[in-house]
Scaffold this motif. Structure first.
Motif, PDB file in Angstrom:
ATOM      1  N   ALA A 156       0.837  -1.347   0.022  1.00  0.00           N
ATOM      2  CA  ALA A 156       0.082  -0.010  -0.049  1.00  0.00           C
ATOM      3  C   ALA A 156       0.867   1.247  -0.006  1.00  0.00           C
ATOM      4  O   ALA A 156       0.248   2.496  -0.368  1.00  0.00           O
ATOM      5  CB  ALA A 156      -0.882   0.029   1.137  1.00  0.00           C
ATOM      6  N   SER A 157       1.967   0.978   0.337  1.00  0.00           N
ATOM      7  CA  SER A 157       2.755   2.376   0.552  1.00  0.00           C
ATOM      8  C   SER A 157       3.915   2.646  -0.644  1.00  0.00           C
ATOM      9  O   SER A 157       4.435   3.819  -0.571  1.00  0.00           O
ATOM     10  CB  SER A 157       4.014   2.128   1.963  1.00  0.00           C
ATOM     11  N   MET A 158       3.860   1.735  -1.756  1.00  0.00           N
ATOM     12  CA  MET A 158       4.587   1.825  -3.015  1.00  0.00           C
ATOM     13  C   MET A 158       3.714   2.698  -3.877  1.00  0.00           C
ATOM     14  O   MET A 158       2.806   2.235  -4.322  1.00  0.00           O
ATOM     15  CB  MET A 158       4.949   0.445  -3.356  1.00  0.00           C
ATOM     16  N   PRO A 159       4.114   3.936  -4.024  1.00  0.00           N
ATOM     17  CA  PRO A 159       3.366   4.640  -4.958  1.00  0.00           C
ATOM     18  C   PRO A 159       3.767   4.167  -6.317  1.00  0.00           C
ATOM     19  O   PRO A 159       4.892   3.782  -6.711  1.00  0.00           O
ATOM     20  CB  PRO A 159       3.832   6.339  -4.761  1.00  0.00           C
ATOM     21  N   ALA A 160       2.980   4.794  -7.408  1.00  0.00           N
ATOM     22  CA  ALA A 160       3.084   4.404  -8.739  1.00  0.00           C
ATOM     23  C   ALA A 160       2.544   5.408  -9.535  1.00  0.00           C
ATOM     24  O   ALA A 160       1.367   5.790  -9.271  1.00  0.00           O
ATOM     25  CB  ALA A 160       2.772   3.088  -9.352  1.00  0.00           C
ATOM     26  N   PRO A 161       3.171   6.121 -10.423  1.00  0.00           N
ATOM     27  CA  PRO A 161       4.789   5.987 -10.829  1.00  0.00           C
ATOM     28  C   PRO A 161       5.481   6.622  -9.603  1.00  0.00           C
ATOM     29  O   PRO A 161       5.033   7.448  -8.727  1.00  0.00           O
ATOM     30  CB  PRO A 161       4.905   6.862 -12.061  1.00  0.00           C
ATOM     31  N   VAL A 162       6.851   6.489  -9.852  1.00  0.00           N
ATOM     32  CA  VAL A 162       7.660   6.957  -8.692  1.00  0.00           C
ATOM     33  C   VAL A 162       8.933   7.592  -9.266  1.00  0.00           C
ATOM     34  O   VAL A 162       9.158   7.163 -10.532  1.00  0.00           O
ATOM     35  CB  VAL A 162       8.228   5.598  -7.903  1.00  0.00           C
ATOM     36  N   THR A 163       9.620   8.230  -8.477  1.00  0.00           N
ATOM     37  CA  THR A 163      10.828   9.013  -9.000  1.00  0.00           C
ATOM     38  C   THR A 163      12.116   8.106  -8.802  1.00  0.00           C
ATOM     39  O   THR A 163      12.037   7.222  -8.111  1.00  0.00           O
ATOM     40  CB  THR A 163      11.082  10.264  -8.459  1.00  0.00           C
ATOM     41  N   LYS A 164      13.116   8.669  -9.233  1.00  0.00           N
ATOM     42  CA  LYS A 164      14.409   7.683  -9.185  1.00  0.00           C
ATOM     43  C   LYS A 164      14.743   7.798  -7.750  1.00  0.00           C
ATOM     44  O   LYS A 164      15.182   6.982  -7.202  1.00  0.00           O
ATOM     45  CB  LYS A 164      15.620   8.315 -10.106  1.00  0.00           C
ATOM     46  N   THR A 165      14.491   9.090  -7.036  1.00  0.00           N
ATOM     47  CA  THR A 165      14.879   9.151  -5.690  1.00  0.00           C
ATOM     48  C   THR A 165      13.978   8.222  -4.730  1.00  0.00           C
ATOM     49  O   THR A 165      14.581   7.719  -3.814  1.00  0.00           O
ATOM     50  CB  THR A 165      14.765  10.628  -5.286  1.00  0.00           C
ATOM     51  N   GLN A 166      12.860   8.186  -5.129  1.00  0.00           N
ATOM     52  CA  GLN A 166      11.928   7.203  -4.353  1.00  0.00           C
ATOM     53  C   GLN A 166      12.264   6.001  -4.504  1.00  0.00           C
ATOM     54  O   GLN A 166      12.259   4.939  -3.572  1.00  0.00           O
ATOM     55  CB  GLN A 166      10.544   7.339  -4.777  1.00  0.00           C
ATOM     56  N   ALA A 167      12.726   5.599  -5.664  1.00  0.00           N
ATOM     57  CA  ALA A 167      12.968   4.115  -6.232  1.00  0.00           C
ATOM     58  C   ALA A 167      14.325   3.706  -5.345  1.00  0.00           C
ATOM     59  O   ALA A 167      14.428   2.520  -4.827  1.00  0.00           O
ATOM     60  CB  ALA A 167      13.408   4.007  -7.505  1.00  0.00           C
ATOM     61  N   GLU A 168      15.068   4.509  -5.240  1.00  0.00           N
ATOM     62  CA  GLU A 168      16.490   4.364  -4.484  1.00  0.00           C
ATOM     63  C   GLU A 168      16.004   4.054  -2.849  1.00  0.00           C
ATOM     64  O   GLU A 168      16.909   3.336  -2.291  1.00  0.00           O
ATOM     65  CB  GLU A 168      17.520   5.648  -4.470  1.00  0.00           C
ATOM     66  N   THR A 169      15.288   4.664  -2.397  1.00  0.00           N
ATOM     67  CA  THR A 169      14.796   4.110  -0.960  1.00  0.00           C
ATOM     68  C   THR A 169      14.016   3.089  -0.885  1.00  0.00           C
ATOM     69  O   THR A 169      14.150   2.216   0.054  1.00  0.00           O
ATOM     70  CB  THR A 169      13.826   5.487  -0.510  1.00  0.00           C
ATOM     71  N   VAL A 170      13.035   2.757  -2.197  1.00  0.00           N
ATOM     72  CA  VAL A 170      12.241   1.633  -1.655  1.00  0.00           C
ATOM     73  C   VAL A 170      12.821   0.288  -1.978  1.00  0.00           C
ATOM     74  O   VAL A 170      12.487  -0.787  -1.278  1.00  0.00           O
ATOM     75  CB  VAL A 170      10.868   1.945  -2.497  1.00  0.00           C
ATOM     76  N   VAL A 171      13.793   0.432  -3.095  1.00  0.00           N
ATOM     77  CA  VAL A 171      14.306  -0.933  -3.606  1.00  0.00           C
ATOM     78  C   VAL A 171      15.134  -1.792  -2.541  1.00  0.00           C
ATOM     79  O   VAL A 171      14.633  -2.870  -2.338  1.00  0.00           O
ATOM     80  CB  VAL A 171      15.279  -0.582  -4.755  1.00  0.00           C
ATOM     81  N   PRO A 172      15.956  -0.875  -1.472  1.00  0.00           N
ATOM     82  CA  PRO A 172      16.568  -2.069  -0.621  1.00  0.00           C
ATOM     83  C   PRO A 172      15.390  -2.426   0.364  1.00  0.00           C
ATOM     84  O   PRO A 172      15.618  -3.475   0.988  1.00  0.00           O
ATOM     85  CB  PRO A 172      17.260  -0.961   0.206  1.00  0.00           C
ATOM     86  N   ILE A 173      14.433  -1.586   0.842  1.00  0.00           N
ATOM     87  CA  ILE A 173      13.301  -2.196   1.606  1.00  0.00           C
ATOM     88  C   ILE A 173      12.704  -3.612   1.142  1.00  0.00           C
ATOM     89  O   ILE A 173      12.468  -4.443   1.993  1.00  0.00           O
ATOM     90  CB  ILE A 173      12.434  -1.143   2.134  1.00  0.00           C
ATOM     91  N   VAL A 174      12.187  -3.512  -0.279  1.00  0.00           N
ATOM     92  CA  VAL A 174      11.718  -4.755  -0.826  1.00  0.00           C
ATOM     93  C   VAL A 174      12.527  -5.919  -1.004  1.00  0.00           C
ATOM     94  O   VAL A 174      12.338  -6.903  -0.684  1.00  0.00           O
ATOM     95  CB  VAL A 174      11.101  -4.175  -2.023  1.00  0.00           C
ATOM     96  N   THR A 175      14.079  -5.647  -1.318  1.00  0.00           N
ATOM     97  CA  THR A 175      14.962  -6.524  -1.353  1.00  0.00           C
ATOM     98  C   THR A 175      14.953  -7.102  -0.048  1.00  0.00           C
ATOM     99  O   THR A 175      15.046  -8.477   0.159  1.00  0.00           O
ATOM    100  CB  THR A 175      16.347  -5.800  -1.892  1.00  0.00           C
ATOM    101  N   ARG A 176      15.116  -6.308   1.208  1.00  0.00           N
ATOM    102  CA  ARG A 176      15.369  -6.941   2.424  1.00  0.00           C
ATOM    103  C   ARG A 176      13.887  -7.649   2.972  1.00  0.00           C
ATOM    104  O   ARG A 176      14.128  -8.985   3.401  1.00  0.00           O
ATOM    105  CB  ARG A 176      15.470  -5.976   3.376  1.00  0.00           C
ATOM    106  N   PHE A 177      12.833  -7.353   2.586  1.00  0.00           N
ATOM    107  CA  PHE A 177      11.773  -7.914   2.811  1.00  0.00           C
ATOM    108  C   PHE A 177      11.417  -9.612   2.134  1.00  0.00           C
ATOM    109  O   PHE A 177      11.255 -10.398   2.734  1.00  0.00           O
ATOM    110  CB  PHE A 177      10.550  -7.118   2.474  1.00  0.00           C
TER     111      PHE A 177
END
Length: 423
Positions: free
Chosen positions: A64-85
């Motif tokens: 629910a917290s992952m917006p679409a579309p996203v900016t590159k800055t937002q992606a840099e923050t979200v990708v590590p969180i999703v990868t860890r999960f």
């Protein structure tokens, strides 16, 4: 109490036993819409959850917290969180909400592509699809996404490791089309042309009511790989192919069919002229590199024909017959073919003569016997699997009903139903 705080408390308190998790799942489904409306406030909640313990709750809030579309800055923050999960989450919990998990994984794929770093998504998606799989025979919707990232990142060997699995269970036809298409491209990248041919063959012969773009693109590559691997191509598809494919596929791929016809003449000059004339078309299809390999394979094919006629031949004669520019170029082709095991020959450097030899394999070494035995075992396992699937289909009421309607009668004796399933 704030609704989000209350939900956080429920996630933390109902993530231990299976009955608690099922109860939590019901609560999360009811709260899904409200979570989306509060998407900007959800990121801090994730820091208070352990993805390995609170996997289901973490998944709902993360999605629910992952917006679409996203900016590159937002992606840099979200990708590590999703990868860890993905690495830490509980398989049992995420399988309760497979659609949510798929959504998160696909958003990860989109974000690493946005960052132009597809390699960052390869390992997480491989882990994700293994967690989603019921068995290694199950084709998940993530298979094609994983292979796409392998292609973009040029991690061909990583993609090949997945293609070694035998697939028998498919959720959606589109998943199979893309899996075989991307898999074929990965095998082409590794020059495993026979495996690529098998995968592309699955695409063009799969059941389809109408022609789709994936099948058309696969057919183009199927023609090219057939020429590289076998030196020939037939426009006739097997009888089990769909009527739509048999009637229409070649009409969408006419330049490639004509290329195959030109290849069949064995005249290299004509083939090169045809490629030059249609280079723009091949390049727009991203197939020009493969077409150049087709041209190169004709030289090899013509050299192979010489081995069936001559025992010895000079490099000058090979260059003249095959229409190469010089004896040195002929020598390079012959050496490469010897290295690849395509011909057996020796080159005398003093007089520039090539001596063609018989296949030295006697098929009696321990390694060859083990290879033959493993092939026999695999075929026997496949036979058992097909027998079981045939029995399962022959007892399926939906299949029997459809078959009965098509034959204008409904008689169980016509369908060879096993005795234990007789009604």
């Amino acid at each position: 109490m704030d609704p989000l705080e209350a939900l956080l408390a429920q996630i933390q308190g109902l993530s231990s036993t299976s009955s608690d998790i099922n109860r939590l799942h019901t609560i999360l489904k009811q709260a899904d819409d409200s979570l989306r409306s509060e998407s900007t406030r959800l990121s801090p909640i994730l820091t208070q959850l352990d993805p390995s313990i609170h996997s289901l709750g973490f998944l709902y809030i993360l999605e629910a917290s992952m917006p679409a579309p996203v900016t590159k800055t937002q992606a840099e923050t979200v990708v590590p969180i999703v990868t860890r999960f993905i690495g830490a989450c509980s398989t049992e919990q995420i399988r309760l909400a497979p659609d949510k998990f798929l959504s998160v994984c696909r958003k990860l794929k989109d974000q690493v592509m946005l960052l132009e770093a597809p390699i960052r998504g390869v390992a997480p998606l491989f882990t994700a699809l293994r967690k989603l799989q019921v068995s290694v025979e199950h084709l998940t919707p993530l298979h094609s996404d994983f292979l796409l990232l392998c292609l973009l990142a040029k991690c061909y060997k990583t993609g090949l490791s997945l293609l070694d699995d035998d697939v028998f269970e498919v959720d959606q036809p589109r998943d199979l089309f893309l899996y075989c298409y991307y898999g074929g491209m990965i095998c082409i990248g590794q020059k495993r042309f026979q495996k690529a041919l098998d995968l592309l063959h699955n695409v063009v012969t799969a059941p389809m009511s109408t022609i789709n773009a994936i099948a058309v693109e696969a057919y183009k590559k199927y023609i090219l790989v057939s020429l590289i691997r076998h030196g020939q191509f037939s426009t006739s598809l097997p009888k089990y192919s769909s009527s739509a494919a048999q009637r229409n596929l070649k009409n969408f791929c006419q330049p490639y069919v004509e290329l195959a016809n030109s290849y069949g003449t064995g005249k290299i000059a004509e083939l090169e002229a045809y490629v030059k004339t249609n280079a723009e078309k091949f390049e727009s299809d991203n197939n020009l590199g493969l077409v150049k390999q087709v041209v190169s394979s004709m030289y090899k094919r013509n050299i192979q024909r010489l081995t069936q006629t001559y025992l010895t031949l000079s490099l000058q004669d090979i260059a003249t017959t095959v229409q190469l520019n010089s004896p040195k170029e002929a020598e390079m082709h012959v050496l490469q073919m010897i290295q690849d095991g395509e011909i057996y020959a020796t080159i005398n450097q003093k007089d520039g003569m090539v001596r063609f030899l018989e296949d030295p394999e006697q098929y009696k070494t321990c390694e060859m016997i083990e290879h033959i035995d493993s092939s026999i075992q695999r075929i026997m396992a496949l036979s058992r699997k097909l027998t079981a699937m045939d029995e399962q289909i022959s007892c399926d009421q939906l299949y029997l009903s459809k078959a009965g309607r098509e034959r204008q009668r409904y008689d169980f004796d016509d369908f060879d139903v096993p005795q234990k399933f007789n009604i």
